[in-house]
Scaffold this active site. Structure first.
Site, short mmCIF file in Angstrom:
data_model
loop_
_atom_site.label_atom_id
_atom_site.label_comp_id
_atom_site.label_asym_id
_atom_site.label_seq_id
_atom_site.Cartn_x
_atom_site.Cartn_y
_atom_site.Cartn_z
N ASP A 1 -10.29 -3.77 -4.57
CA ASP A 1 -9.71 -2.84 -3.54
C ASP A 1 -10.56 -1.68 -3.82
O ASP A 1 -10.13 -0.89 -4.79
CB ASP A 1 -8.07 -2.69 -3.78
CG ASP A 1 -7.24 -2.12 -2.87
OD1 ASP A 1 -7.78 -1.19 -2.09
OD2 ASP A 1 -6.15 -2.54 -2.84
N HIS B 1 -8.58 -4.40 -0.17
CA HIS B 1 -7.24 -3.90 0.22
C HIS B 1 -6.13 -4.81 0.91
O HIS B 1 -5.14 -4.29 1.05
CB HIS B 1 -7.41 -2.59 0.80
CG HIS B 1 -6.27 -1.47 0.77
ND1 HIS B 1 -5.53 -1.33 -0.21
CD2 HIS B 1 -5.34 -1.14 1.71
CE1 HIS B 1 -4.45 -0.60 -0.26
NE2 HIS B 1 -4.58 -0.19 1.13
N SER C 1 0.96 -1.02 0.03
CA SER C 1 -0.08 -0.14 -0.05
C SER C 1 0.93 1.31 -0.03
O SER C 1 1.62 1.56 -0.99
CB SER C 1 -1.01 -0.12 1.19
OG SER C 1 -2.01 1.04 1.03
C1 MLT Z 1 -1.47 5.95 -0.21
O1 MLT Z 1 -1.89 6.93 0.36
O2 MLT Z 1 -0.24 5.65 -0.46
C2 MLT Z 1 -2.49 4.85 -0.83
O3 MLT Z 1 -3.70 5.61 -1.00
C3 MLT Z 1 -2.51 3.66 0.06
C4 MLT Z 1 -2.82 4.07 1.49
O4 MLT Z 1 -3.76 4.42 1.77
O5 MLT Z 1 -1.53 3.85 2.23
#
Ligand code: MLT
Length: 203
Positions: free
Chosen positions: A155, A186, A105
């Site tokens: 996701d 997710h 992520s």
């Molecule tokens: C990010 O902010 O990098 C993406 O939206 C994934 C997350 O929530 O970490």
């Protein structure tokens, strides 16, 4: 070595292989250790915590809203992380030969930035639930870079087209990319980790 980031280093029985672990939003340097050990039980592990706080949740760079990144901060933080990783590898793992980055992520998004923008640190990257970190800027030539992408087709945080565009960017800059899609959201699932382990063992 400048201690710019909270981190852990666990020396492996095979000191030549090093896994750099980059967590998701709200995580820390310990989060992916078991996943790293599953993927390569013998490798050394360098887990690093993101330097930005969103409320009390560590991240690697700021975002303006969900999925909308603060590009200036992204580039600044990626540069800072790249410098730290370079020094940390030199300090902890001077015998390293094969470096892999594993990110989930937010950690996968900064890992993609490191690949796309910075001097090569790793030959392999495992990106779980990643999106295009930036657009309209130069991307390095990624010959001899192997990337595994695990994605959830449902996701809600990483829309499919974001991951597809990232795959396209990596491939069109000569990375070798294996992507596997799961009928999941997710969350990182054991199926994905198992597939990443098989991919890692096969190259
Ligand atoms: C990010 O902010 O990098 C993406 O939206 C994934 C997350 O929530 O970490």
């Amino acid at each position: 070595m400048k201690e710019t980031h909270h981190h852990i280093f666990i020396e492996g029985t095979n000191v030549k292989n090093v896994l750099i672990l980059l967590h998701g939003t709200g995580g820390n340097e310990h989060d992916l250790v078991n996943i790293g050990k599953h993927i390569d039980p013998d490798a050394s592990i360098l887990g690093v915590r993101g330097n930005v706080l969103e409320g009390d949740m560590p991240r690697y760079f700021r975002r303006l809203s969900e999925g909308v990144f603060d590009e200036e901060d992204l580039f600044f933080r990626a540069q800072e992380l790249h410098k730290f990783l370079k020094e940390a590898l030199h300090h902890y793992a001077p015998k390293n030969e094969q470096i892999s980055i594993i990110g989930y992520s937010n950690g996968a998004n900064i890992a993609a930035t490191l690949l796309m923008k910075h001097e090569k640190l790793a030959d392999r990257a495992i990106l779980f639930h990643a999106m295009v970190p930036y657009r309209n800027q130069e991307v390095r030539v990624l010959t001899n870079t192997q990337v595994f992408i695990g994605a959830g087709s449902n996701d809600p945080i990483i829309p499919q087209n974001e991951t597809l565009e990232l795959i396209d960017v990596l491939r069109s800059n000569h990375a070798s990319v294996k992507d596997i899609w799961y009928n999941n959201g997710h969350q990182l699932t054991m199926n994905e980790v198992d597939d990443a382990q098989k991919w890692y063992a096969s190259i």
